[in-house]
Design a protein around this motif. Structure first.
Motif, mmCIF file in Angstrom:
data_model
loop_
_atom_site.group_PDB
_atom_site.id
_atom_site.type_symbol
_atom_site.label_atom_id
_atom_site.label_comp_id
_atom_site.label_asym_id
_atom_site.label_seq_id
_atom_site.Cartn_x
_atom_site.Cartn_y
_atom_site.Cartn_z
ATOM 1 N N HIS A 1 0.821 -1.216 0.000
ATOM 2 C CA HIS A 1 0.000 0.000 0.000
ATOM 3 C C HIS A 1 0.856 1.268 0.000
ATOM 4 O O HIS A 1 0.562 2.218 -0.732
ATOM 5 C CB HIS A 1 -0.921 -0.003 1.214
ATOM 6 C CG HIS A 1 -1.940 -1.108 1.195
ATOM 7 N ND1 HIS A 1 -2.828 -1.265 0.166
ATOM 8 C CD2 HIS A 1 -2.197 -2.116 2.077
ATOM 9 C CE1 HIS A 1 -3.598 -2.316 0.408
ATOM 10 N NE2 HIS A 1 -3.232 -2.842 1.555
ATOM 11 N N SER B 1 3.895 1.660 -1.124
ATOM 12 C CA SER B 1 4.559 1.804 -2.424
ATOM 13 C C SER B 1 3.600 2.350 -3.469
ATOM 14 O O SER B 1 3.966 3.218 -4.272
ATOM 15 C CB SER B 1 5.121 0.451 -2.868
ATOM 16 O OG SER B 1 5.629 0.525 -4.175
ATOM 17 N N ARG B 2 2.370 1.854 -3.478
ATOM 18 C CA ARG B 2 1.396 2.319 -4.463
ATOM 19 C C ARG B 2 1.141 3.814 -4.315
ATOM 20 O O ARG B 2 1.169 4.560 -5.308
ATOM 21 C CB ARG B 2 0.083 1.557 -4.316
ATOM 22 C CG ARG B 2 -0.990 2.028 -5.281
ATOM 23 C CD ARG B 2 -2.276 1.252 -5.132
ATOM 24 N NE ARG B 2 -3.018 1.601 -3.937
ATOM 25 C CZ ARG B 2 -3.113 0.844 -2.844
ATOM 26 N NH1 ARG B 2 -2.512 -0.315 -2.778
ATOM 27 N NH2 ARG B 2 -3.815 1.241 -1.793
ATOM 28 N N THR C 1 -7.495 4.979 -7.972
ATOM 29 C CA THR C 1 -6.613 3.974 -7.377
ATOM 30 C C THR C 1 -7.427 2.916 -6.636
ATOM 31 O O THR C 1 -8.244 3.242 -5.778
ATOM 32 C CB THR C 1 -5.608 4.626 -6.407
ATOM 33 O OG1 THR C 1 -6.311 5.289 -5.356
ATOM 34 C CG2 THR C 1 -4.731 5.639 -7.138
ATOM 35 N N GLU C 2 -7.158 1.652 -6.978
ATOM 36 C CA GLU C 2 -7.749 0.503 -6.296
ATOM 37 C C GLU C 2 -9.268 0.634 -6.189
ATOM 38 O O GLU C 2 -9.850 0.447 -5.112
ATOM 39 C CB GLU C 2 -7.125 0.332 -4.902
ATOM 40 C CG GLU C 2 -5.611 0.362 -4.903
ATOM 41 C CD GLU C 2 -4.990 -0.694 -5.805
ATOM 42 O OE1 GLU C 2 -4.991 -1.874 -5.449
ATOM 43 O OE2 GLU C 2 -4.475 -0.314 -6.883
ATOM 44 N N SER D 1 -4.750 2.791 -11.020
ATOM 45 C CA SER D 1 -4.120 1.586 -10.473
ATOM 46 C C SER D 1 -5.186 0.574 -10.072
ATOM 47 O O SER D 1 -6.279 0.937 -9.641
ATOM 48 C CB SER D 1 -3.245 1.933 -9.263
ATOM 49 O OG SER D 1 -4.031 2.126 -8.098
ATOM 50 N N SER E 1 4.143 -2.328 -9.115
ATOM 51 C CA SER E 1 4.558 -1.920 -7.771
ATOM 52 C C SER E 1 4.334 -3.084 -6.797
ATOM 53 O O SER E 1 3.364 -3.826 -6.924
ATOM 54 C CB SER E 1 3.739 -0.694 -7.341
ATOM 55 O OG SER E 1 4.001 -0.326 -6.013
ATOM 56 N N ASN F 1 4.421 -8.820 -7.780
ATOM 57 C CA ASN F 1 3.963 -7.456 -7.537
ATOM 58 C C ASN F 1 2.496 -7.461 -7.155
ATOM 59 O O ASN F 1 1.741 -8.366 -7.526
ATOM 60 C CB ASN F 1 4.192 -6.591 -8.780
ATOM 61 C CG ASN F 1 5.576 -5.986 -8.800
ATOM 62 O OD1 ASN F 1 5.967 -5.300 -7.863
ATOM 63 N ND2 ASN F 1 6.336 -6.248 -9.860
ATOM 64 N N THR G 1 0.422 -4.542 -7.539
ATOM 65 C CA THR G 1 -0.361 -3.505 -8.193
ATOM 66 C C THR G 1 0.198 -3.190 -9.574
ATOM 67 O O THR G 1 1.408 -3.229 -9.793
ATOM 68 C CB THR G 1 -0.337 -2.209 -7.349
ATOM 69 O OG1 THR G 1 -0.811 -2.488 -6.033
ATOM 70 C CG2 THR G 1 -1.196 -1.122 -7.968
ATOM 71 N N ILE H 1 -0.044 0.024 -12.377
ATOM 72 C CA ILE H 1 -0.417 1.432 -12.469
ATOM 73 C C ILE H 1 -0.203 1.891 -13.909
ATOM 74 O O ILE H 1 0.873 1.679 -14.482
ATOM 75 C CB ILE H 1 0.421 2.304 -11.515
ATOM 76 C CG1 ILE H 1 0.266 1.807 -10.079
ATOM 77 C CG2 ILE H 1 0.022 3.778 -11.623
ATOM 78 C CD1 ILE H 1 1.277 2.380 -9.118
#
Length: 242
Positions: free
Chosen positions: A19, A21-22, A107-108, A136, A220, A230, A232, A234
């Motif tokens: 999380h 890193s994202r 994101t997510e 992402s 990521s 990995n 994620t 992006i």
């Protein structure tokens, strides 16, 4: 504890790394540009929007979410910042003008959406020509899934982290065969709210290729390992509208 703080501070070192890193990659992708208006679709509690604003990456922004709880959290987190607003998707027209956003962040979120095409039908009219898109989604298919499930298992042992289980056969199918269609999940059923289980990021990429011009693709937290190990993926893209 807020939703974002739970992701960034709880769980195990593996889940925190994923999380943290994202979020760092997304903020770094904004570079030194200061965007005039950002649209954050699936903004959660507004943490990312607020951080981008405090780092002077955006001048104004609007957060969008479908969850009452998250928008209530936005009300608390963003109450002192007049330049940041929040609303439900169907209320967007009350807050921003068409073709006014030069940055779109998501994101997510798309892994939970029933119809991803409808999301872009909604937001693209509010984006400027050549607007920047940063999107992402989690990697829930291929070898990475094995490591993610291990990390989630141990995170759950420390508390109520919560995650969707796979049978051994389902996990082999998704992780080794890249097949998420052969077992039941919210993505194979007519469910309004989708989960992580059964999600295939490659389908999102196809939609983006049809709608936008993808300029970068980043994995990521270990970019050099591509989709292996990995959590994620992006994408950075641009609006094709001119």
């Amino acid at each position: 504890m807020s939703y974002s703080r739970r992701l960034l501070q709880q769980g195990t070192s593996l889940t925190r790394l994923a999380h943290q890193s994202r979020f760092k990659v997304v903020l770094d992708l904004l570079e030194e540009t200061c965007y005039e208006k950002a649209l954050d679709y699936g903004c959660g509690d507004g943490w990312l929007l607020k951080t981008a604003y405090e780092q002077q990456r955006i001048k104004t922004g609007i957060g969008v979410d479908v969850d009452d709880y998250m928008l209530n959290a936005c009300a608390e987190n963003l109450q002192s910042i007049a330049d940041l607003q929040y609303c439900f998707p169907h209320n967007l027209a009350q807050f921003i003008e068409p073709k006014s956003c030069d940055l779109f962040i998501c994101t997510e979120t798309l892994e939970h959406v029933n119809n991803i095409e409808q999301v872009f039908d909604l937001v693209l009219p509010y984006c400027k020509p050549q607007a920047t898109f940063i999107i992402s989604v989690p990697i829930e298919v291929g070898p990475s899934l094995l490591f993610k499930q291990i990390g989630r298992y141990f995170a759950n042992l420390k508390g109520n982290y919560g995650y969707e289980r796979y049978t051994p056969r389902e996990l082999f199918s998704a992780a080794m065969l890249w097949d998420v269609e052969s077992f039941p999940s919210s993505h194979s059923l007519d469910a309004e709210l989708k989960g992580h289980k059964g999600f295939n990021y490659q389908k999102v990429e196809q939609i983006l290729q049809n709608r936008l011009t993808i300029t970068r693709k980043i994995f990521s937290p270990f970019p050099w390992l591509n989709h292996f190990v990995n959590s994620t993926v992006i994408w950075v893209a641009q609006n094709r509208d001119i």
